[in-house]
Write an enzyme that holds these catalytic residues in place. Structure first.
Site, PDB file in Angstrom:
ATOM      1  N   ASN A   1       0.856  -1.232   0.090  1.00  0.00           N
ATOM      2  CA  ASN A   1      -0.040   0.022   0.175  1.00  0.00           C
ATOM      3  C   ASN A   1       0.909   0.984  -0.008  1.00  0.00           C
ATOM      4  O   ASN A   1       0.371   2.375  -0.702  1.00  0.00           O
ATOM      5  CB  ASN A   1      -0.949   0.002   1.132  1.00  0.00           C
ATOM      6  CG  ASN A   1      -2.215  -0.746   0.973  1.00  0.00           C
ATOM      7  OD1 ASN A   1      -2.324  -1.144  -0.346  1.00  0.00           O
ATOM      8  ND2 ASN A   1      -3.047  -0.542   1.841  1.00  0.00           N
TER       9      ASN A   1
ATOM     10  N   CYS B   1      -7.561   3.098   3.402  1.00  0.00           N
ATOM     11  CA  CYS B   1      -6.338   2.586   3.504  1.00  0.00           C
ATOM     12  C   CYS B   1      -4.874   3.368   3.239  1.00  0.00           C
ATOM     13  O   CYS B   1      -4.279   3.622   4.150  1.00  0.00           O
ATOM     14  CB  CYS B   1      -6.289   1.406   2.422  1.00  0.00           C
ATOM     15  SG  CYS B   1      -7.926   0.211   2.866  1.00  0.00           S
TER      16      CYS B   1
ATOM     17  N   ARG C   1     -14.629   8.164   3.289  1.00  0.00           N
ATOM     18  CA  ARG C   1     -13.487   8.132   4.279  1.00  0.00           C
ATOM     19  C   ARG C   1     -12.083   8.757   3.725  1.00  0.00           C
ATOM     20  O   ARG C   1     -11.574   8.393   2.616  1.00  0.00           O
ATOM     21  CB  ARG C   1     -13.165   6.835   4.798  1.00  0.00           C
ATOM     22  CG  ARG C   1     -14.357   6.172   6.029  1.00  0.00           C
ATOM     23  CD  ARG C   1     -14.069   4.952   6.270  1.00  0.00           C
ATOM     24  NE  ARG C   1     -14.247   4.006   5.397  1.00  0.00           N
ATOM     25  CZ  ARG C   1     -14.126   2.740   5.598  1.00  0.00           C
ATOM     26  NH1 ARG C   1     -13.401   2.457   6.770  1.00  0.00           N
ATOM     27  NH2 ARG C   1     -14.398   1.786   4.595  1.00  0.00           N
TER      28      ARG C   1
END
Ligand code: UDX
Length: 462
Positions: free
Chosen positions: A227, A279, A346
């Protein structure tokens, strides 16, 4: 196999229905009774392709929803922990939900279990889970802790789960890795893809996904490093896009030229208004914090974050320099979700930008195909913010239109209709959905990211 999935958020719910689709029996546990009731009744709670069909097919049969973790523990051989790991004030992942689940499993365990970390967690979490189990009196031979990170993206979660690029199993015991191997066998053997009603995707019987066995700690790091690397790729191209603007070059051409190098690859090189979502921002911060705790200087990650913050500020400057002043300007905003194809807001750059523009004195009418309900909970409509029923209603009499989310439908707007609706035909596109020359031909002043502006030869008279 009887599997329990703890947590019914994006990862937990998608994993639960996909494990059922692969042939397993699943108990999905959540301590929120209203969520459990909604899922039992067929409400998916999130906007995700294929999820409604799969939930309808398996709910209350191959996937049972319940609040009772003790019962789920007793009945299942493998327990996947997919609860939230929110960001704490220091940037660390807050692991209190993971700890609470491990403690409860420890209190209910009666036979050998594999406890699987599915949530994104920092390295060493497996050791903490193990210690928690032992502190609660569970003998070492009664359980193993495995890391099996999930790489699904929102919007394509079901397809990503059933057609993964890779399945990573971090296990330090043969017994646990054999169980995980058996759980994923329908995918890795290619059997699943023979089903006539299999969800379509890039894997097939001839080309099933690989399963990579690693140590538990390596698997934990693979997830954070993947990520963080993708976020880095985005920040890199955003920095290059700013350079292209300064040099009057075109970042799309640059990204294409870079991406054709197979060592770089073309994906995640789309410049824009910065990355968001549940994330990347959280995981970059958590990975940086892990590095700090281990005494490793990973300030590269701090730069990735800084570029991401600056990209939003730069977009506001772009709006200002196009419109001269911001106070009193009426803006149409297309997009509230952190990316197209989801109702998730988010850490959405769109939400941050709306707040920044309102703080500068603008009034905004926004539209999003899926995220308006969630956005209105965070940013209620008021004197400076309205929600419109479609893109054209949002554009009505606006001084300019901003595109903040890469919804496919925003790339196919009726441009003459939009031109008529707007007070001034100005589009500031934070997602590069249009070709500058085409926009100029359609009579727009078109500003995008990292590309020369499109300027209409003749603007409409108002
Ligand atoms: C991400 C990872 O891709 C996934 O593997 C992981 O499991 C969860 O985090 P997700 O948050 O669903 O998935 O979204 P993703 O598609 O990765 O996009 C993240 C953000 O980056 C979005 O705000 C998106 O708009 C932005 N982005 C993505 C870019 O700005 N440019 C790109 O080229 C790609």
């Amino acid at each position: 196999m009887q599997i329990a999935v703890v947590g019914s958020g994006y990862v937990g719910l998608v994993a639960a229905v996909c494990f059922a689709e692969m042939g397993h029996d699943v108990i999905c546990v959540d301590n929120d009774e209203s969520k459990v009731a909604a899922l039992q009744g067929g409400d998916t709670l999130i906007h995700e392709e294929h999820l409604p069909e799969l939930l309808n097919r398996y709910r209350n049969t191959k996937v049972r929803f319940m609040t009772d973790l003790a019962e789920a523990t007793r009945e299942s051989e493998a327990l996947f922990i997919a609860v939230g790991t929110p960001q704490s004030d220091t940037g660390d992942a807050d692991l209190s939900y993971v700890e609470a689940v491990a403690s409860e499993i420890a209190r209910s365990i009666t036979s050998y279990k594999v406890i699987v970390e599915k949530s994104t967690v920092p390295v060493y979490t497996n050791e903490w889970i193990r210690r928690t189990m032992e502190r609660n009196g569970v003998e070492r031979g009664m359980f193993d802790v495995v890391s099996n990170p999930e790489f699904l993206r929102e919007g394509t979660a079901v397809v990503d789960f059933l057609h993964p690029d890779r399945i990573v199993v971090g296990a330090d015991s043969e017994r646990a890795s054999t169980i995980l191997g058996a759980i994923y066998e329908p995918l890795t053997s290619g059997e699943y893809y023979k089903k006539t009603d299999a969800v379509a995707g890039c894997c097939s019987t001839a080309s099933p996904p690989p399963l990579l066995n690693t140590s538990t700690k390596s698997a934990e790091i693979i997830k954070h490093a993947s990520n963080a690397f993708l976020a880095l790729k985005i920040s890199f191209i955003n920095a290059v896009s700013n350079l292209c603007e300064a040099a009057d070059a075109n970042v799309e051409q640059v990204a294409r030229g870079m991406g054709l190098d197979s060592r770089i690859g073309p994906r995640f090189l789309r410049p824009g208004v910065g990355y968001g979502g549940s994330c990347f921002p959280k995981d970059v911060a958590a990975f940086r914090s892990v590095a700090e705790q281990l005494g490793i200087d990973f300030s590269l990650l701090t730069e990735v974050e800084k570029i991401n913050v600056r990209q939003k500020k730069r977009f506001v400057s772009k709006v200002r320099s196009t419109l001269w002043t911001l106070r009193g300007k009426k803006l149409a905003v297309l997009g509230l979700a952190f990316k197209g194809g989801t109702d998730d807001i988010r850490d959405s750059p769109a939400i941050d930008l709306i707040e920044m523009l309102i703080a500068e004195g603008c009034s905004i009418t926004a539209f999003d195909p899926a995220a308006m309900k969630r956005a209105a909970e965070k940013l209620p409509a008021g004197p400076n913010l309205k929600y419109a029923e479609d893109a054209y209603a949002a554009a009505e009499n606006a001084d300019a239109l901003l595109i903040l989310t890469d919804w496919q439908e925003f790339a196919h707007l009726d441009l003459p209709r939009l031109n008529t609706a707007l007070q001034y035909p100005i589009m500031i596109d934070g997602r590069n959905l249009y070709d500058p020359d085409t926009m100029a031909e359609q009579g727009f002043t078109y500003i995008s990211v990292g590309r020369p502006a499109g300027v209409a030869a003749v603007s409409k008279s108002t």
